[in-house]
Write an enzyme that holds these catalytic residues in place. Structure first.
Site, mmCIF file in Angstrom:
data_model
loop_
_atom_site.group_PDB
_atom_site.id
_atom_site.type_symbol
_atom_site.label_atom_id
_atom_site.label_comp_id
_atom_site.label_asym_id
_atom_site.label_seq_id
_atom_site.Cartn_x
_atom_site.Cartn_y
_atom_site.Cartn_z
ATOM 1 N N ARG A 28 7.575 -4.373 -19.795
ATOM 2 C CA ARG A 28 7.187 -3.539 -18.659
ATOM 3 C C ARG A 28 8.153 -3.675 -17.484
ATOM 4 N NH1 ARG A 28 0.609 -3.771 -18.178
ATOM 5 N NH2 ARG A 28 0.140 -2.703 -20.121
ATOM 6 N N ASP B 125 -8.142 1.254 -6.142
ATOM 7 C CA ASP B 125 -7.397 0.496 -7.141
ATOM 8 C C ASP B 125 -6.345 -0.324 -6.406
ATOM 9 O OD1 ASP B 125 -7.206 0.901 -10.423
ATOM 10 O OD2 ASP B 125 -5.385 0.031 -9.561
HETATM 11 C C1 LIG Z 1 -8.238 -0.362 -17.515
HETATM 12 S S1 LIG Z 1 -8.310 0.311 -15.892
HETATM 13 C C2 LIG Z 1 -10.025 0.794 -15.805
HETATM 14 C C3 LIG Z 1 -10.206 2.144 -15.135
HETATM 15 C C4 LIG Z 1 -11.650 2.656 -15.110
HETATM 16 N N1 LIG Z 1 -12.500 1.807 -14.319
HETATM 17 C C5 LIG Z 1 -12.198 2.823 -16.495
HETATM 18 O O1 LIG Z 1 -13.089 2.088 -16.904
HETATM 19 O O2 LIG Z 1 -11.715 3.714 -17.219
HETATM 20 C C6 LIG Z 1 -8.255 -1.178 -14.889
HETATM 21 C C7 LIG Z 1 -7.762 -0.922 -13.458
HETATM 22 O O3 LIG Z 1 -8.023 -2.099 -12.685
HETATM 23 C C8 LIG Z 1 -7.011 -2.197 -11.710
HETATM 24 N N2 LIG Z 1 -6.989 -3.570 -11.170
HETATM 25 C C9 LIG Z 1 -6.591 -4.716 -11.767
HETATM 26 N N3 LIG Z 1 -6.718 -5.750 -10.947
HETATM 27 C C10 LIG Z 1 -7.224 -5.269 -9.779
HETATM 28 C C11 LIG Z 1 -7.573 -5.857 -8.535
HETATM 29 N N4 LIG Z 1 -7.429 -7.173 -8.307
HETATM 30 N N5 LIG Z 1 -8.041 -5.043 -7.564
HETATM 31 C C12 LIG Z 1 -8.191 -3.722 -7.771
HETATM 32 N N6 LIG Z 1 -7.870 -3.102 -8.922
HETATM 33 C C13 LIG Z 1 -7.390 -3.872 -9.920
HETATM 34 C C14 LIG Z 1 -5.753 -1.809 -12.466
HETATM 35 O O4 LIG Z 1 -4.725 -1.389 -11.589
HETATM 36 C C15 LIG Z 1 -6.271 -0.678 -13.374
HETATM 37 O O5 LIG Z 1 -6.007 0.590 -12.828
#
Ligand SMILES: C[S@@+](CC[C@H](N)C(=O)[O-])C[C@H]1O[C@@H](n2cnc3c(N)ncnc32)[C@H](O)[C@@H]1O
Length: 266
Positions: A37, A137
């Site tokens: 990445r 996010d």
């Molecule tokens: C797999 S996606 C899930 C999206 C959606 N909630 C779903 O279930 O389809 C996980 C998201 O969590 C975000 N994320 C990870 N760590 C985070 C943090 N500490 N604070 C806010 N967002 C975070 C990532 O950037 C990513 O966009």
């Protein structure tokens, strides 16, 4: 350059960095993923070693955000885990007192599909009751996509026909091959960068909080802290919804379990 050339000690630095910032735990099984990445950022800066790229991050805030963006996993889609939206429509919304604004937070909303899915359900079922949605996010790259509300046609899958007709516009001209979330719906959804691993900003209280498919990246203690922070933003009687493969077992005493992955604050 060969992705495999990240050394164990350089990998450990990135591992620590993403844990400190986001609370994301990466085992050494993620070494190739991290190298892959970040490889194009090394190339962009003309660097041939991950250690040098790591040093550069401490001097450049923008680059640090870019690295965080690349190290998060953002997979999402419209109407993902659809039972949650059935529950919202059939159980939560009918109990809501008409007239009182209904507020939902899609925490870790990625590129917006979850927030817009909720918006479609509210628009179609809340009548004249005012409502608003916050999507947030950590990654600014996905938040830009969310704000634009423009998605490739193949992402339509999962959106029911009626919602499609009511809330999505087919792209024309330069947007051919994409669809746009209707601006009327987009205006009701606000997006903000919020790191769940830090004290939360003042976002008010919500009737429902979706925290789906992000806790899988956290260790137990991080999960506990994140859930505790979010629960302060849930109004009494409000619902807390996590991903189907996640659970709040032992993490949120005092919450009622309503169904697997659906909880309620008494
Ligand atoms: C797999 S996606 C899930 C999206 C959606 N909630 C779903 O279930 O389809 C996980 C998201 O969590 C975000 N994320 C990870 N760590 C985070 C943090 N500490 N604070 C806010 N967002 C975070 C990532 O950037 C990513 O966009």
């Amino acid at each position: 350059m060969d992705n495999a050339s990240i050394s164990d000690s350089d990998f450990a630095r990135f591992q620590q960095m993403i844990f400190n910032i986001a609370g994301i735990s990466m085992t050494s099984a993620k070494k190739a993923l991290v190298a892959g990445r970040l490889a194009r950022r090394l190339k962009h800066h003309g660097l041939d070693c991950y250690g040098e790229y790591f040093k550069l991050l401490s001097r450049q805030q923008d680059e640090m955000q870019m690295a965080v963006d690349l190290l998060t996993t953002n997979e999402t889609y419209f109407f993902r885990e659809p039972k949650h939206f059935d529950f919202l429509r059939d159980t939560i919304l009918p109990k809501h007192p008409p007239g009182r604004p209904f507020r939902v937070w899609s925490a870790a909303s990625s590129s917006g599909e979850e927030a817009y899915t909720i918006a479609m359900v509210l628009a179609d079922n809340l009548g004249t009751t005012p409502w608003e949605i916050l999507g947030s996010d950590l990654s600014t790259r996905v938040l830009e996509k969310a704000l634009a509300g423009l998605y490739p046609m193949e992402r339509l899958r999962g959106i029911p026909q009626a919602s499609l007709r009511a809330h999505c516009l087919k792209g024309v001209g330069s947007q051919t091959g994409s669809f746009l979330i209707d601006p009327v719906l987009r205006r009701r959804v606000r997006f903000e960068q919020i790191n769940l691993n830090e004290p939360l900003p003042n976002v008010g209280e919500f009737d429902v909080i979706f925290l789906r498919n992000v806790m899988i990246y956290f260790q137990t203690e991080t999960k506990r802290q994140v859930v505790a922070r979010l629960l302060t933003k849930l109004r009494p009687g409000g619902y807390f919804i996590v991903g189907h493969s996640e659970s709040l077992n032992g993490l949120a005493e005092g919450l009622e379990t309503i169904a697997p992955s659906i909880y309620r604050k008494p």
